[in-house]
Structure formats: C-alpha cells, structure tokens
Write a protein that holds these residues in place. Sequence first.
Motif, mmCIF file in Angstrom:
data_model
loop_
_atom_site.group_PDB
_atom_site.id
_atom_site.type_symbol
_atom_site.label_atom_id
_atom_site.label_comp_id
_atom_site.label_asym_id
_atom_site.label_seq_id
_atom_site.Cartn_x
_atom_site.Cartn_y
_atom_site.Cartn_z
ATOM 1 N N SER A 98 0.850 -1.201 0.000
ATOM 2 C CA SER A 98 0.000 0.000 0.000
ATOM 3 C C SER A 98 0.878 1.241 0.000
ATOM 4 C CB SER A 98 -0.889 0.034 1.242
ATOM 5 O OG SER A 98 -1.821 -1.008 1.203
ATOM 6 N N VAL A 100 0.437 5.690 0.066
ATOM 7 C CA VAL A 100 -0.458 6.831 0.224
ATOM 8 C C VAL A 100 0.323 8.100 -0.097
ATOM 9 C CG1 VAL A 100 -1.812 8.171 1.865
ATOM 10 C CG2 VAL A 100 -1.904 5.696 1.935
ATOM 11 N N GLY A 114 -9.784 8.970 0.780
ATOM 12 C CA GLY A 114 -10.621 7.806 1.004
ATOM 13 C C GLY A 114 -10.893 7.609 2.485
ATOM 14 N N LYS A 132 -4.014 10.322 -2.355
ATOM 15 C CA LYS A 132 -4.277 9.262 -3.325
ATOM 16 C C LYS A 132 -3.722 7.969 -2.762
ATOM 17 C CE LYS A 132 -5.102 7.225 -7.272
ATOM 18 N NZ LYS A 132 -6.445 6.708 -7.442
ATOM 19 N N SER A 133 -4.590 6.960 -2.654
ATOM 20 C CA SER A 133 -4.155 5.640 -2.216
ATOM 21 C C SER A 133 -3.793 4.817 -3.444
ATOM 22 C CB SER A 133 -5.256 4.930 -1.446
ATOM 23 O OG SER A 133 -5.439 5.520 -0.197
ATOM 24 N N GLN A 134 -2.637 4.173 -3.376
ATOM 25 C CA GLN A 134 -2.180 3.366 -4.495
ATOM 26 C C GLN A 134 -1.842 1.973 -3.983
ATOM 27 O OE1 GLN A 134 1.034 5.967 -5.368
ATOM 28 N NE2 GLN A 134 -0.098 7.088 -6.937
ATOM 29 N N ARG A 137 -5.643 -1.872 -1.088
ATOM 30 C CA ARG A 137 -6.592 -0.987 -0.421
ATOM 31 C C ARG A 137 -6.999 -1.491 0.973
ATOM 32 N NH1 ARG A 137 -5.779 1.460 -4.828
ATOM 33 N NH2 ARG A 137 -7.281 2.848 -5.809
ATOM 34 N N THR A 138 -6.287 -2.465 1.515
ATOM 35 C CA THR A 138 -6.601 -2.985 2.841
ATOM 36 C C THR A 138 -6.513 -1.866 3.868
ATOM 37 O OG1 THR A 138 -5.521 -5.022 2.147
ATOM 38 C CG2 THR A 138 -6.033 -4.809 4.487
ATOM 39 N N SER A 139 -7.567 -1.697 4.673
ATOM 40 C CA SER A 139 -7.654 -0.569 5.606
ATOM 41 C C SER A 139 -6.465 -0.486 6.552
ATOM 42 C CB SER A 139 -8.935 -0.646 6.422
ATOM 43 O OG SER A 139 -10.057 -0.525 5.592
ATOM 44 N N VAL A 142 -3.393 0.690 4.619
ATOM 45 C CA VAL A 142 -3.521 2.088 4.204
ATOM 46 C C VAL A 142 -3.276 3.011 5.399
ATOM 47 C CG1 VAL A 142 -5.138 3.832 3.357
ATOM 48 C CG2 VAL A 142 -5.008 1.629 2.234
#
Length: 172
Positions: A98, A100, A114, A132-134, A137-139, A142
């Motif tokens: 992940s 960010v 997000g 922007k999350s790249q 996408r696991t919370s 992230v």
Amino acid sequence: MENERQRHTDRKPQDEFVEKLVKLNRTSKTVKGGRRMSFSALTVVGDQKGRIGFGFGKANDVTEAIRKSIDKAKSNLTTLPMKNGTIPHEILGKYKSSAVLLKPACPGTGIIAGGAVRAVMDAAGVTDVISKSQGARTSVNVVRATFDAVSQLMDARSVAQNRGKTLKDMWG
C-alpha cells in the motif's frame, strides 16, 4: 429528562481525544457447537491539534475489541506538523504493497481522501489535504502507510535548524 439527555450527548472522551472507528471485521470459526464469532477493530484517535495514533484490537465481543484498539491507539501517539490547517509538504508513505500520497491543499479545499486516510486526517485536525491511495486498499495497510507518511513529514522549524538558518531567513 431533557437536561439529562443533553448532558450525555455533550460528554467528550477523556483527554479530549476524537475516536474514529475505521474498520470492524467479523470472523467466524466453526466448532462442534456451531459458529464462534470473533471481532477485530481498527481505530484512529487524535486530539485535532496534530497528535494522532492508531490501534488494532481483537476480542470475542465488539465493544471489547473497540476498547482494546482505542487503548493501543492512545499508547502510540505521534505528532503531525501542520501549517495553516494543512501539511507542510508533499509526501509518499508506504507499507507493504500500500502507498499513500499526501499533498498540501489551499484553504477551503477540504479533505479529499478515502475512508482510512480521511479518518486519520480528521483525527489529526488537518482541514485541507489531497490524497491518493495506491496499491493494496486494505484498511490496516492504508492506515499504516498514512502513518509512515506522517512520520516522514518535516517541521519548518527543524528544517531551518538543520540548515543553520532562522525561520525568517527561510520563509522571508
């Protein structure tokens, strides 16, 4: 009766921390007597003045999992340098797969992010930021990537001190 109700809604958590539940997950294990449920909670706490922390707790009860995660979040607080309600510079934080990206924004922009990143920025008290999350996408990942980015942020005062200048020399 109304006075009593008013008192309960105005109550703030101890130490004036804002507590945000990012993710609540239920897992089940099949045993001889049926299914046994277990819960995990990811929370973010902050004082909306730049101090934030996150915690992850697991228990057989929802409230116990949330309580554990809040206690862990309060025990590992970090500070986020802020400048006029935004972050001082652009930064990329990574954790496993992940990533960010956090960018400072003009006043009035708001928090463009997000769910997980928004919870962290709200708890920190940041009012204007673009993110922007790249990757994954696991919370949990992230949030960890966001905290990695926050830990890399540099305060203007410390940058000036490292360069051997005053704040006035750097910013004019």
